[in-house]
Design a protein around this motif. Structure first.
Motif, PDB file in Angstrom:
ATOM      1  N   ALA A  60       0.834  -1.208   0.000  1.00  0.00           N
ATOM      2  CA  ALA A  60       0.000   0.000   0.000  1.00  0.00           C
ATOM      3  C   ALA A  60       0.869   1.259   0.000  1.00  0.00           C
ATOM      4  CB  ALA A  60      -0.936   0.005   1.199  1.00  0.00           C
ATOM      5  N   ALA A  61       1.943   1.269   0.800  1.00  0.00           N
ATOM      6  CA  ALA A  61       2.833   2.441   0.832  1.00  0.00           C
ATOM      7  C   ALA A  61       3.574   2.599  -0.476  1.00  0.00           C
ATOM      8  CB  ALA A  61       3.829   2.307   1.985  1.00  0.00           C
ATOM      9  N   ARG A  62       3.861   1.493  -1.120  1.00  0.00           N
ATOM     10  CA  ARG A  62       4.577   1.535  -2.394  1.00  0.00           C
ATOM     11  C   ARG A  62       3.670   2.009  -3.517  1.00  0.00           C
ATOM     12  NH1 ARG A  62       6.948  -3.319  -5.813  1.00  0.00           N
ATOM     13  NH2 ARG A  62       8.398  -2.101  -7.023  1.00  0.00           N
ATOM     14  N   GLY A  63       2.363   1.843  -3.347  1.00  0.00           N
ATOM     15  CA  GLY A  63       1.419   2.252  -4.378  1.00  0.00           C
ATOM     16  C   GLY A  63       1.017   1.114  -5.294  1.00  0.00           C
ATOM     17  N   SER A  64       1.300  -0.119  -4.894  1.00  0.00           N
ATOM     18  CA  SER A  64       0.957  -1.267  -5.734  1.00  0.00           C
ATOM     19  C   SER A  64      -0.543  -1.506  -5.787  1.00  0.00           C
ATOM     20  CB  SER A  64       1.650  -2.528  -5.225  1.00  0.00           C
ATOM     21  OG  SER A  64       3.047  -2.389  -5.357  1.00  0.00           O
ATOM     22  N   HIS A  66      -4.449   0.290  -4.206  1.00  0.00           N
ATOM     23  CA  HIS A  66      -5.051   1.447  -3.559  1.00  0.00           C
ATOM     24  C   HIS A  66      -5.983   0.998  -2.450  1.00  0.00           C
ATOM     25  CE1 HIS A  66      -3.334   4.131  -6.496  1.00  0.00           C
ATOM     26  NE2 HIS A  66      -3.733   3.299  -7.442  1.00  0.00           N
ATOM     27  N   HIS A  72      -9.686   6.881   2.797  1.00  0.00           N
ATOM     28  CA  HIS A  72      -9.082   8.139   2.344  1.00  0.00           C
ATOM     29  C   HIS A  72      -9.799   9.301   3.012  1.00  0.00           C
ATOM     30  CE1 HIS A  72      -6.594   6.392  -0.822  1.00  0.00           C
ATOM     31  NE2 HIS A  72      -7.593   5.545  -1.020  1.00  0.00           N
ATOM     32  N   ARG A 134       7.650   3.475   0.914  1.00  0.00           N
ATOM     33  CA  ARG A 134       7.792   4.844   0.435  1.00  0.00           C
ATOM     34  C   ARG A 134       9.163   5.085  -0.191  1.00  0.00           C
ATOM     35  NH1 ARG A 134       3.750   8.234  -0.103  1.00  0.00           N
ATOM     36  NH2 ARG A 134       5.195   9.878   0.337  1.00  0.00           N
ATOM     37  N   THR A 138       7.166   3.996  -6.156  1.00  0.00           N
ATOM     38  CA  THR A 138       5.871   3.483  -6.575  1.00  0.00           C
ATOM     39  C   THR A 138       6.059   2.342  -7.564  1.00  0.00           C
ATOM     40  OG1 THR A 138       5.756   5.084  -8.352  1.00  0.00           O
ATOM     41  CG2 THR A 138       4.745   5.699  -6.260  1.00  0.00           C
TER      42      THR A 138
END
Length: 140
Positions: A60-64, A66, A72, A134, A138
Motif C-alpha cells: 500500500a505504501a509503495r502504491g501497488s 489502492h 481516504h 515509500r 511506486t
C-alpha cells in the motif's frame, strides 16, 4: 496440531494489520494449552503471518494497490485551531521531509533503521515497512 498452527498464523496476520491484537499473549496461551507443539514451528508460523500482514502495508505504501475509498480522508478546511497545530508541527514535518529525501537518496539506510528500531524498542515492522514502501518508490 495443524489447526492450532493455522490459528496462530491467522492471529499473527491479524495482529500485523491491527496493532490492538496481541500475538505474544496468544502464543503464550497456545503454548500453555498445547505444550507438545514445537516452539520452532510456532515461531516460524507466527513470523510468516506477521510478515504476510506487513507485506500488505508495504504494498500500500509503495502504491501497488489502492486502499478502499472509506480509508481516504478528504481535506478539511484550516480552522484557527488546526492552523496553530500546523505551525507548532512545522519543524517536525520539515525534519520528516528531509529524512524522507535522504532515505530516497540512500535506500541502504533501511538496515540502519531496522537496527535502530530493534535497539530502542520501536516496533520495527509497523513503521519501517511503510517507510520501505515509500523509499523504494511506486510500482510501475
Amino acid at each position: 496440531m495443524f489447526a492450532s498452527l493455522a490459528l496462530a498464523a491467522g492471529v499473527a496476520f491479524g495482529s500485523a494489520l491491527v496493532p490492538l491484537i496481541n500475538v505474544e499473549i496468544f502464543v503464550l496461551a497456545l503454548v500453555t494449552r498445547e505444550p507438545a507443539l514445537s516452539c520452532l514451528a510456532i515461531g516460524v508460523v507466527v513470523a510468516a503471518g506477521q510478515l504476510g500482514g506487513k507485506f500488505l502495508y508495504y504494498l500500500a505504501a509503495r502504491g501497488s494497490f489502492h486502499l478502499p475509498k472509506f480509508m481516504h480522508r478528504e481535506p478539511k478546511p484550516l480552522t484557527p485551531r488546526r492552523e496553530r497545530w500546523h505551525q507548532r508541527t512545522k519543524r517536525v514535518r520539515a525534519w520528516v521531509e528531509r529524512l524522507t529525501e535522504k532515505c530516497h537518496k540512500h535506500p541502504a539506510w533501511m538496515a540502519g533503521t531496522y537496527g535502530f528500531s530493534s535497539v530502542v524498542g520501536i516496533p520495527p515492522f509497523m513503521a519501517t515497512t511503510i517507510l520501505a514502501g515509500r523509499v523504494f518508490g511506486t510500482a510501475a
